[in-house]
Design a protein around this motif. Sequence first.
Motif, PDB file in Angstrom:
ATOM      1  N   ALA A  79      13.236   7.156 -80.815  1.00  0.00           N
ATOM      2  CA  ALA A  79      14.526   7.157 -81.518  1.00  0.00           C
ATOM      3  C   ALA A  79      15.208   8.521 -81.413  1.00  0.00           C
ATOM      4  CB  ALA A  79      14.316   6.779 -82.983  1.00  0.00           C
ATOM      5  N   VAL A  80      14.429   9.602 -81.526  1.00  0.00           N
ATOM      6  CA  VAL A  80      15.008  10.945 -81.431  1.00  0.00           C
ATOM      7  C   VAL A  80      15.522  11.205 -80.025  1.00  0.00           C
ATOM      8  CG1 VAL A  80      14.473  13.409 -81.564  1.00  0.00           C
ATOM      9  CG2 VAL A  80      13.660  11.866 -83.337  1.00  0.00           C
ATOM     10  N   VAL A  81      14.756  10.807 -79.032  1.00  0.00           N
ATOM     11  CA  VAL A  81      15.179  11.007 -77.644  1.00  0.00           C
ATOM     12  C   VAL A  81      16.453  10.211 -77.362  1.00  0.00           C
ATOM     13  CG1 VAL A  81      14.564  10.530 -75.239  1.00  0.00           C
ATOM     14  CG2 VAL A  81      12.899  11.590 -76.768  1.00  0.00           C
ATOM     15  N   MET A  82      16.503   8.967 -77.779  1.00  0.00           N
ATOM     16  CA  MET A  82      17.687   8.155 -77.530  1.00  0.00           C
ATOM     17  C   MET A  82      18.903   8.689 -78.302  1.00  0.00           C
ATOM     18  SD  MET A  82      16.731   6.293 -75.189  1.00  0.00           S
ATOM     19  CE  MET A  82      18.242   5.401 -74.960  1.00  0.00           C
ATOM     20  N   ALA A  83      18.693   9.260 -79.490  1.00  0.00           N
ATOM     21  CA  ALA A  83      19.801   9.876 -80.228  1.00  0.00           C
ATOM     22  C   ALA A  83      20.368  11.046 -79.434  1.00  0.00           C
ATOM     23  CB  ALA A  83      19.335  10.340 -81.606  1.00  0.00           C
ATOM     24  N   HIS A  84      19.502  11.823 -78.807  1.00  0.00           N
ATOM     25  CA  HIS A  84      19.977  12.939 -77.987  1.00  0.00           C
ATOM     26  C   HIS A  84      20.701  12.424 -76.739  1.00  0.00           C
ATOM     27  CE1 HIS A  84      20.289  16.786 -76.041  1.00  0.00           C
ATOM     28  NE2 HIS A  84      19.708  16.265 -74.976  1.00  0.00           N
ATOM     29  N   VAL A  85      20.150  11.403 -76.111  1.00  0.00           N
ATOM     30  CA  VAL A  85      20.754  10.847 -74.899  1.00  0.00           C
ATOM     31  C   VAL A  85      22.168  10.338 -75.192  1.00  0.00           C
ATOM     32  CG1 VAL A  85      20.590   8.906 -73.275  1.00  0.00           C
ATOM     33  CG2 VAL A  85      18.584  10.302 -73.743  1.00  0.00           C
ATOM     34  N   HIS A  86      22.351   9.736 -76.359  1.00  0.00           N
ATOM     35  CA  HIS A  86      23.652   9.175 -76.710  1.00  0.00           C
ATOM     36  C   HIS A  86      24.578  10.189 -77.381  1.00  0.00           C
ATOM     37  CE1 HIS A  86      22.597   5.195 -75.419  1.00  0.00           C
ATOM     38  NE2 HIS A  86      21.496   5.236 -76.136  1.00  0.00           N
ATOM     39  N   GLY A  87      24.162  11.451 -77.452  1.00  0.00           N
ATOM     40  CA  GLY A  87      25.029  12.505 -77.962  1.00  0.00           C
ATOM     41  C   GLY A  87      25.075  12.661 -79.464  1.00  0.00           C
ATOM     42  N   HIS A  88      24.158  12.043 -80.192  1.00  0.00           N
ATOM     43  CA  HIS A  88      24.154  12.148 -81.651  1.00  0.00           C
ATOM     44  C   HIS A  88      23.288  13.306 -82.145  1.00  0.00           C
ATOM     45  CE1 HIS A  88      26.181   8.342 -81.690  1.00  0.00           C
ATOM     46  NE2 HIS A  88      25.186   7.773 -81.035  1.00  0.00           N
ATOM     47  N   LEU A  89      22.631  13.993 -81.231  1.00  0.00           N
ATOM     48  CA  LEU A  89      21.691  15.047 -81.599  1.00  0.00           C
ATOM     49  C   LEU A  89      21.784  16.149 -80.562  1.00  0.00           C
ATOM     50  CD1 LEU A  89      19.258  15.733 -83.504  1.00  0.00           C
ATOM     51  CD2 LEU A  89      17.814  14.681 -81.788  1.00  0.00           C
ATOM     52  N   THR A  90      21.811  17.387 -80.995  1.00  0.00           N
ATOM     53  CA  THR A  90      21.856  18.499 -80.049  1.00  0.00           C
ATOM     54  C   THR A  90      20.545  19.253 -80.093  1.00  0.00           C
ATOM     55  OG1 THR A  90      22.812  19.983 -81.696  1.00  0.00           O
ATOM     56  CG2 THR A  90      24.356  18.790 -80.280  1.00  0.00           C
ATOM     57  N   LEU A  91      20.209  19.879 -78.998  1.00  0.00           N
ATOM     58  CA  LEU A  91      18.988  20.665 -78.929  1.00  0.00           C
ATOM     59  C   LEU A  91      19.268  22.081 -79.397  1.00  0.00           C
ATOM     60  CD1 LEU A  91      17.594  19.567 -75.461  1.00  0.00           C
ATOM     61  CD2 LEU A  91      16.826  18.855 -77.709  1.00  0.00           C
ATOM     62  N   PRO A  92      18.313  22.711 -80.070  1.00  0.00           N
ATOM     63  CA  PRO A  92      18.534  24.091 -80.483  1.00  0.00           C
ATOM     64  C   PRO A  92      18.679  24.991 -79.263  1.00  0.00           C
ATOM     65  CG  PRO A  92      16.329  23.351 -81.091  1.00  0.00           C
ATOM     66  CD  PRO A  92      17.036  22.195 -80.465  1.00  0.00           C
ATOM     67  N   GLY A  93      19.583  25.967 -79.356  1.00  0.00           N
ATOM     68  CA  GLY A  93      19.783  26.891 -78.251  1.00  0.00           C
ATOM     69  C   GLY A  93      20.779  26.405 -77.220  1.00  0.00           C
ATOM     70  N   ARG A  94      21.297  25.217 -77.375  1.00  0.00           N
ATOM     71  CA  ARG A  94      22.280  24.670 -76.432  1.00  0.00           C
ATOM     72  C   ARG A  94      23.666  24.816 -77.034  1.00  0.00           C
ATOM     73  NH1 ARG A  94      19.983  22.496 -71.635  1.00  0.00           N
ATOM     74  NH2 ARG A  94      22.030  21.588 -71.463  1.00  0.00           N
ATOM     75  N   ARG A  95      24.624  25.206 -76.214  1.00  0.00           N
ATOM     76  CA  ARG A  95      26.001  25.342 -76.691  1.00  0.00           C
ATOM     77  C   ARG A  95      26.665  23.974 -76.754  1.00  0.00           C
ATOM     78  NH1 ARG A  95      28.156  29.956 -77.546  1.00  0.00           N
ATOM     79  NH2 ARG A  95      30.267  29.233 -77.210  1.00  0.00           N
ATOM     80  N   THR A  96      27.483  23.808 -77.756  1.00  0.00           N
ATOM     81  CA  THR A  96      28.231  22.571 -77.928  1.00  0.00           C
ATOM     82  C   THR A  96      29.720  22.898 -77.884  1.00  0.00           C
ATOM     83  OG1 THR A  96      28.321  22.783 -80.333  1.00  0.00           O
ATOM     84  CG2 THR A  96      26.406  21.640 -79.409  1.00  0.00           C
TER      85      THR A  96
END
Length: 110
Positions: A79-96
């Motif tokens: 669920a966490v991986v798919m949330a990131h894939v669909h843009g609902h979650l960002t990784l720490p250290g990544r610019r948005t």
Amino acid sequence: MAEGLGQQGVPEEKQLPVAEPQLPRAADEAALHRVARRRDRMESQRKERVDVRYSLDEKTDILAMARSLNIAAAHYVGAVVMAHVHGHLTLPGRRTPVDDLIDELNALRA
């Protein structure tokens, strides 16, 4: 005349904060008696597999969070991986895009 609270020259005892007792939640009680059930079979089962490696600390954190949500660890990770894939979650250290807007606002203020 002396105050009614204790004797003269003797420090008063400090009042320790009293923790309120935790009341059992109805959901917690119901979870003890809930019968585990499997999800319904899908017409096409998942056949693809991705293997990952975790440090001991990462695995412990994942298992603890999955248990707190009352789901399987694999379901939680998926669920966490798919949330990131669909843009609902960002990784720490990544610019948005929001980071870019904040930088632009700071530049305009200066």
